[in-house]
Design a protein around this motif. Structure first.
Motif, PDB file in Angstrom:
ATOM      1  N   PHE A  51      26.271  12.148  20.749  1.00  0.00           N
ATOM      2  CA  PHE A  51      26.451  10.670  20.552  1.00  0.00           C
ATOM      3  C   PHE A  51      26.376   9.761  21.909  1.00  0.00           C
ATOM      4  N   ALA A  52      26.873  10.098  22.867  1.00  0.00           N
ATOM      5  CA  ALA A  52      26.734   9.506  24.247  1.00  0.00           C
ATOM      6  C   ALA A  52      25.215   9.477  24.866  1.00  0.00           C
ATOM      7  N   LEU A  53      24.591  10.579  24.525  1.00  0.00           N
ATOM      8  CA  LEU A  53      23.169  10.787  24.967  1.00  0.00           C
ATOM      9  C   LEU A  53      22.212  10.046  24.173  1.00  0.00           C
ATOM     10  N   VAL A  54      22.491  10.149  23.015  1.00  0.00           N
ATOM     11  CA  VAL A  54      21.824   9.138  22.061  1.00  0.00           C
ATOM     12  C   VAL A  54      21.854   7.553  22.238  1.00  0.00           C
ATOM     13  N   ALA A  55      23.168   7.135  22.297  1.00  0.00           N
ATOM     14  CA  ALA A  55      23.667   5.964  22.709  1.00  0.00           C
ATOM     15  C   ALA A  55      23.223   5.331  24.020  1.00  0.00           C
ATOM     16  N   LEU A  56      23.190   6.214  24.967  1.00  0.00           N
ATOM     17  CA  LEU A  56      22.441   5.797  26.317  1.00  0.00           C
ATOM     18  C   LEU A  56      21.045   5.945  26.364  1.00  0.00           C
ATOM     19  N   ALA A  57      20.317   6.643  25.685  1.00  0.00           N
ATOM     20  CA  ALA A  57      18.980   6.715  25.295  1.00  0.00           C
ATOM     21  C   ALA A  57      18.596   5.325  24.451  1.00  0.00           C
ATOM     22  N   CYS A  58      19.321   4.986  23.543  1.00  0.00           N
ATOM     23  CA  CYS A  58      18.912   3.714  23.013  1.00  0.00           C
ATOM     24  C   CYS A  58      19.130   2.248  23.870  1.00  0.00           C
ATOM     25  N   HIS A  59      20.185   2.540  24.568  1.00  0.00           N
ATOM     26  CA  HIS A  59      20.435   1.278  25.378  1.00  0.00           C
ATOM     27  C   HIS A  59      19.346   1.154  26.630  1.00  0.00           C
ATOM     28  N   PHE A  60      19.072   2.444  27.218  1.00  0.00           N
ATOM     29  CA  PHE A  60      17.983   2.358  28.122  1.00  0.00           C
ATOM     30  C   PHE A  60      16.584   1.867  27.723  1.00  0.00           C
ATOM     31  N   GLY A  61      16.407   2.208  26.222  1.00  0.00           N
ATOM     32  CA  GLY A  61      15.126   1.842  25.801  1.00  0.00           C
ATOM     33  C   GLY A  61      15.148   0.516  25.482  1.00  0.00           C
ATOM     34  N   VAL A  62      16.141  -0.048  24.990  1.00  0.00           N
ATOM     35  CA  VAL A  62      16.304  -1.495  24.876  1.00  0.00           C
ATOM     36  C   VAL A  62      16.345  -2.617  25.937  1.00  0.00           C
ATOM     37  N   ILE A  63      16.778  -2.029  26.958  1.00  0.00           N
ATOM     38  CA  ILE A  63      16.870  -2.806  28.102  1.00  0.00           C
ATOM     39  C   ILE A  63      15.595  -2.932  28.958  1.00  0.00           C
ATOM     40  N   LEU A  64      14.994  -1.356  28.974  1.00  0.00           N
ATOM     41  CA  LEU A  64      13.693  -1.482  29.504  1.00  0.00           C
ATOM     42  C   LEU A  64      12.523  -2.314  28.565  1.00  0.00           C
ATOM     43  N   SER A  65      12.579  -1.952  27.563  1.00  0.00           N
ATOM     44  CA  SER A  65      11.559  -2.724  26.708  1.00  0.00           C
ATOM     45  C   SER A  65      12.026  -4.319  26.637  1.00  0.00           C
TER      46      SER A  65
END
Length: 165
Positions: A51-65
């Protein structure tokens, strides 16, 4: 402001920032030390890690894009309208980090984080720090407002479709 009201010398006011950072880190350390890592890993380890890895990956993707999109839109629509007249607009790393902190930690941590980011004694850095603190607080509150409603709806949806209906 309080240090000025109490009448502390200027040198003591500089220590206030360091002291607040130490207390902030001590708080997070105390919270971290209270966790029983063995029980957490034994019972919920893999699912929490996933869950933490998926949440961080989504957060990183949204922040970057989101950062790239905002930069591109601002360069397109406001060409030549910045203070320097060069037409270049870029989000600096401080802006992105405060936005990320506001999204994850809320307004209180975003404001504290923004206050510690921009260093310097110039008037420009003080204004920049002040604006970052306002922006972090504002967007953290907006995130609470929308995130609470979305979280409630998502919980209702998952509870109605889950195995324990």
């Amino acid at each position: 402001l309080v240090s000025r009201w109490v009448g502390l010398p200027v040198d003591c006011r500089r220590v206030n920032s360091v002291l607040s950072s130490v207390c902030f880190h001590a708080l997070f350390s105390a919270v971290g030390f209270s966790v029983n890592v063995g029980d957490a890993l034994q019972h919920y380890g893999f699912s929490c890690l996933l869950f933490a890895l998926v949440a961080l990956a989504c957060h990183f993707g949204v922040i970057l894009s989101g950062s790239l999109l905002v930069t591109k839109l601002m360069r397109t629509f406001f060409r030549g309208q910045d203070d320097t007249g060069s037409g270049s607009f870029t989000l600096c790393l401080d802006d992105i980090l405060v936005a990320s902190n506001a999204a994850i930690g809320g307004p209180a941590t975003a404001s504290a984080f923004a206050g510690s980011l921009v260093k310097g004694n110039s008037n420009d850095s003080a204004k920049r720090r002040k604006y970052l603190m306002y922006a972090g607080t504002f967007w953290g509150i907006i995130g609470y407002a929308f995130g609470t409603g979305i979280g409630v709806k998502l919980t209702q949806l998952l509870m109605s479709t889950g195995p324990n209906r």
